[in-house]
Design a protein around this motif. Structure first.
Motif, PDB file in Angstrom:
ATOM      1  N   GLY A 218       0.955  -1.014   0.008  1.00  0.00           N
ATOM      2  CA  GLY A 218      -0.118  -0.095   0.035  1.00  0.00           C
ATOM      3  C   GLY A 218       0.802   1.325  -0.163  1.00  0.00           C
ATOM      4  N   LEU A 219       0.124   2.322   0.007  1.00  0.00           N
ATOM      5  CA  LEU A 219       0.839   3.452  -0.095  1.00  0.00           C
ATOM      6  C   LEU A 219       1.846   3.897   1.065  1.00  0.00           C
ATOM      7  N   VAL A 220       1.274   3.622   2.229  1.00  0.00           N
ATOM      8  CA  VAL A 220       1.983   3.765   3.554  1.00  0.00           C
ATOM      9  C   VAL A 220       3.321   2.719   3.526  1.00  0.00           C
ATOM     10  N   GLY A 221       2.845   1.389   3.307  1.00  0.00           N
ATOM     11  CA  GLY A 221       4.058   0.560   3.548  1.00  0.00           C
ATOM     12  C   GLY A 221       4.905   0.685   2.371  1.00  0.00           C
ATOM     13  N   ALA A 223       5.960   3.650   1.272  1.00  0.00           N
ATOM     14  CA  ALA A 223       6.813   4.863   1.910  1.00  0.00           C
ATOM     15  C   ALA A 223       7.930   4.163   2.784  1.00  0.00           C
ATOM     16  N   VAL A 224       7.377   3.247   3.700  1.00  0.00           N
ATOM     17  CA  VAL A 224       8.447   2.721   4.789  1.00  0.00           C
ATOM     18  C   VAL A 224       9.592   2.124   3.625  1.00  0.00           C
ATOM     19  N   MET A 225       9.460   1.385   2.834  1.00  0.00           N
ATOM     20  CA  MET A 225      10.417   0.978   1.841  1.00  0.00           C
ATOM     21  C   MET A 225      11.420   1.926   1.366  1.00  0.00           C
ATOM     22  N   LEU A 226      10.574   3.022   0.854  1.00  0.00           N
ATOM     23  CA  LEU A 226      11.533   4.132   0.161  1.00  0.00           C
ATOM     24  C   LEU A 226      12.212   4.792   1.417  1.00  0.00           C
ATOM     25  N   ALA A 227      11.787   4.868   2.552  1.00  0.00           N
ATOM     26  CA  ALA A 227      12.374   5.478   3.679  1.00  0.00           C
ATOM     27  C   ALA A 227      13.704   4.623   3.934  1.00  0.00           C
ATOM     28  N   GLU A 228      13.463   3.447   4.341  1.00  0.00           N
ATOM     29  CA  GLU A 228      14.627   2.634   4.782  1.00  0.00           C
ATOM     30  C   GLU A 228      15.806   2.472   3.470  1.00  0.00           C
ATOM     31  N   CYS A 229      15.508   2.341   2.206  1.00  0.00           N
ATOM     32  CA  CYS A 229      16.479   2.454   1.043  1.00  0.00           C
ATOM     33  C   CYS A 229      17.235   3.751   1.232  1.00  0.00           C
ATOM     34  N   SER A 230      16.282   4.937   1.114  1.00  0.00           N
ATOM     35  CA  SER A 230      17.121   5.981   1.208  1.00  0.00           C
ATOM     36  C   SER A 230      17.886   6.581   2.591  1.00  0.00           C
ATOM     37  N   GLY A 231      17.538   5.890   3.479  1.00  0.00           N
ATOM     38  CA  GLY A 231      18.125   6.212   4.808  1.00  0.00           C
ATOM     39  C   GLY A 231      17.583   7.744   5.288  1.00  0.00           C
ATOM     40  N   VAL A 232      16.255   7.724   5.085  1.00  0.00           N
ATOM     41  CA  VAL A 232      15.474   8.958   5.455  1.00  0.00           C
ATOM     42  C   VAL A 232      14.350   8.765   6.473  1.00  0.00           C
ATOM     43  N   TYR A 261       2.071   5.544  -7.849  1.00  0.00           N
ATOM     44  CA  TYR A 261       3.378   5.675  -7.462  1.00  0.00           C
ATOM     45  C   TYR A 261       3.731   6.781  -6.410  1.00  0.00           C
ATOM     46  N   ILE A 262       4.696   6.837  -5.592  1.00  0.00           N
ATOM     47  CA  ILE A 262       5.297   7.901  -4.950  1.00  0.00           C
ATOM     48  C   ILE A 262       6.631   8.185  -5.416  1.00  0.00           C
ATOM     49  N   LEU A 263       6.685   9.545  -5.294  1.00  0.00           N
ATOM     50  CA  LEU A 263       8.018   9.988  -5.864  1.00  0.00           C
ATOM     51  C   LEU A 263       8.528  11.077  -4.596  1.00  0.00           C
ATOM     52  N   ALA A 264       9.786  11.237  -4.372  1.00  0.00           N
ATOM     53  CA  ALA A 264      10.471  12.360  -3.851  1.00  0.00           C
ATOM     54  C   ALA A 264      10.801  13.391  -4.748  1.00  0.00           C
ATOM     55  N   VAL A 265      10.164  14.672  -4.323  1.00  0.00           N
ATOM     56  CA  VAL A 265      10.349  15.705  -5.690  1.00  0.00           C
ATOM     57  C   VAL A 265      10.870  17.083  -4.993  1.00  0.00           C
ATOM     58  N   SER A 294      14.901   8.095  10.686  1.00  0.00           N
ATOM     59  CA  SER A 294      14.432   6.853  10.332  1.00  0.00           C
ATOM     60  C   SER A 294      13.065   6.636  10.395  1.00  0.00           C
ATOM     61  N   ARG A 295      12.186   7.395  10.997  1.00  0.00           N
ATOM     62  CA  ARG A 295      10.862   7.155  11.573  1.00  0.00           C
ATOM     63  C   ARG A 295       9.794   7.723  10.375  1.00  0.00           C
ATOM     64  N   VAL A 296       9.001   6.495  10.139  1.00  0.00           N
ATOM     65  CA  VAL A 296       7.880   7.139   9.132  1.00  0.00           C
ATOM     66  C   VAL A 296       6.720   7.071   9.926  1.00  0.00           C
ATOM     67  N   THR A 297       5.907   8.520   9.880  1.00  0.00           N
ATOM     68  CA  THR A 297       4.766   8.771  10.754  1.00  0.00           C
ATOM     69  C   THR A 297       3.806   9.372   9.777  1.00  0.00           C
ATOM     70  N   LEU A 298       2.573   9.307  10.347  1.00  0.00           N
ATOM     71  CA  LEU A 298       1.339   9.825   9.944  1.00  0.00           C
ATOM     72  C   LEU A 298       0.884  10.919  10.885  1.00  0.00           C
ATOM     73  N   HIS A 299       0.308  12.208  10.151  1.00  0.00           N
ATOM     74  CA  HIS A 299       0.020  12.970  11.312  1.00  0.00           C
ATOM     75  C   HIS A 299      -1.362  13.617  10.606  1.00  0.00           C
TER      76      HIS A 299
END
Length: 325
Positions: A218-221, A223-232, A261-265, A294-299
Motif C-alpha cells: 500500500g501507499l504507506v507501506g 513509503a516505509v520501503m522508500l524511507a529505509e532504502c534512502s536512509g531517511v 507511484y510515490i515520488l520524492a520531489v 528513520s521514522r515513518v509517521t502519519l499526522h
C-alpha cells in the motif's frame, strides 16, 4: 477531515498489515544471496545494469497461488502490468516480457495466457518467450521483464527537504475480494501507454530522482520501503491524501493500485511534476515530507503517530551501507 481521523489506530493497523509484513521476507533472501549490507545503488523495483548511456532494467514478479486460482485471467494481465509498472518506477521504458506458467492442462492455462496476451497488446510490450508446464495440479505464474532507462529513478535517492508526492489513477474500482484497485483493463490502449510514459519523462527532465511503485504494502507501506532504502524519515499528512469517493481511508492506504507511484520531489519541481500528471487526468498531490532520521509517521492536524522506525525495526535490510549504523 483531520479532526475525525484516529491517527494512532490507523498507524497501528498499517504497521501490522500483511502486505507490509511480507516485505520482511526480502531481507533473509538478500542475505542468503550475499546482497545484504552492500552499498546498493539501485534496488528493489528492478535491477539496473549499466548499458552505454543508460541502464538496462530487469525485474520479475511471482504471484500468490490463491490469486491465480481465484482470478486467472486477471493474474495473467497483472503479470504484464505490474512488471511494466516496476520498469516505469525506475524511469524506464519496457522492451519485452517472458513468462513461466504452470497449469492443469490446456484448459487450466487458457485464461492465464489470455490475460497475459491481452495486457501485452494493451501496453504494446511483446511477450518473447518463457517456460510452460501444463501437467501440474495447480496454476502458478511468474513473469519477468526487460526495459531500459536513460535516467534512473531509484529507491535510494530521496533526500531530506524533498516532498512526498503520490500519483494514483482513481478511474477504477476494486477487483474483489482482493485490495487491488484496477483502472487498466477497460482503459484505451493509447491512454495506458501514455500514462506509463509519465515516469520516464519525469526522470529524463530531471524533475525527480527517487520513486517507487506502490505495491501490496500500500501507499504507506511503500513509503516505509522508500524511507529505509534512502536512509531517511517520511512524515505523511493523512488529510492531504486524495481518496476516491466512497472508499474508506484505511482501505485506500492498504490498496495495490494498477497505476500508483510515490515520488520524492524537490519543492521547486513540485508544480511541474503535478502538472504532468494532471495533464493525463492522474490524481497527484504532495502528501508529506522527506525528513532526516528513520521514522515513518502519519499526522493529522497536530497529532502524529509512528508507523515504523526502520533503524529500530528494519524491514528489508537493504539500507545504504552509510546509513546502516
Amino acid at each position: 477531515m483531520a479532526d475525525g481521523i484516529d491517527i494512532e489506530g490507523l498507524a497501528a493497523r498499517l504497521s501490522t498489515a500483511s502486505g507490509l509484513a511480507a516485505k520482511a521476507d526480502i531481507g533473509p533472501v538478500a542475505e542468503a544471496l550475499g546482497l545484504a549490507g552492500r552499498a546498493v545503488a539501485v534496488g528493489d523495483d528492478c535491477a539496473a545494469i549499466p548499458d552505454g548511456d543508460g541502464h538496462l532494467l530487469f525485474a520479475i514478479e511471482g504471484f500468490i497461488n490463491g490469486f491465480v486460482a481465484a482470478d486467472p485471467w486477471f493474474a495473467g494481465w497483472c503479470g504484464v502490468m505490474v512488471n511494466i509498472s516496476d520498469i516505469a518506477a525506475m524511469g524506464g521504458r519496457p522492451l519485452a516480457v517472458v513468462d513461466a506458467v504452470w497449469a492443469e492442462g490446456e484448459a487450466g492455462a487458457a485464461p492465464i495466457l489470455a490475460g497475459l496476451r491481452a495486457a501485452a497488446e494493451a501496453f504494446g510490450v511483446p511477450i518473447v518467450g518463457g517456460h510452460t508446464n501444463i501437467r501440474t495440479d495447480r496454476g502458478q505464474l511468474s513473469v519477468a521483464i526487460l526495459g531500459r532507462a536513460k535516467a534512473l529513478l531509484t529507491s535510494f535517492d530521496a533526500a531530506p527537504g524533498d516532498l512526498l508526492v503520490a500519483a494514483i489513477d482513481h478511474r477504477g474500482r476494486y477487483r474483489e475480494p482482493f485490495d487491488n484497485f484496477e483502472a487498466a483493463t477497460d482503459a484505451p490502449h493509447e491512454r495506458l501507454r501514455g500514462d506509463i510514459a509519465l515516469l520516464p519523462g519525469i526522470a529524463e527532465a530531471g524533475l525527480a530522482r527517487a520513486a517507487k511503485d506502490i505495491s501490496q504494502g500500500g501507499l504507506v507501506g511503500t513509503a516505509v520501503m522508500l524511507a529505509e532504502c534512502s536512509g531517511v524519515g517520511i512524515d505523511i499528512d493523512v488529510a492531504a491524501i486524495p481518496v476516491p469517493r466512497g472508499i474508506a481511508l484505511d482501505r485506500w492506504l492498504s490498496t495495490f493500485p494498477s497505476f500508483g507511484y510515490i515520488l520524492a520531489v524537490a519543492p521547486d519541481h513540485l508544480d511541474a511534476v503535478l502538472a504532468r500528471f494532471a495533464a493525463r487526468d492522474i490524481t497527484a498531490a504532495a502528501i508529506g515530507a522527506i525528513t532526516a532520521g528513520s521514522r515513518v509517521t502519519l499526522h493529522a492536524g497536530d497529532r502524529r503517530a509512528l508507523v515504523r522506525d526502520w533503524r529500530a525495526t528494519p524491514l528489508m535490510a537493504m539500507v545504504k551501507a552509510e546509513d546502516a549504523a
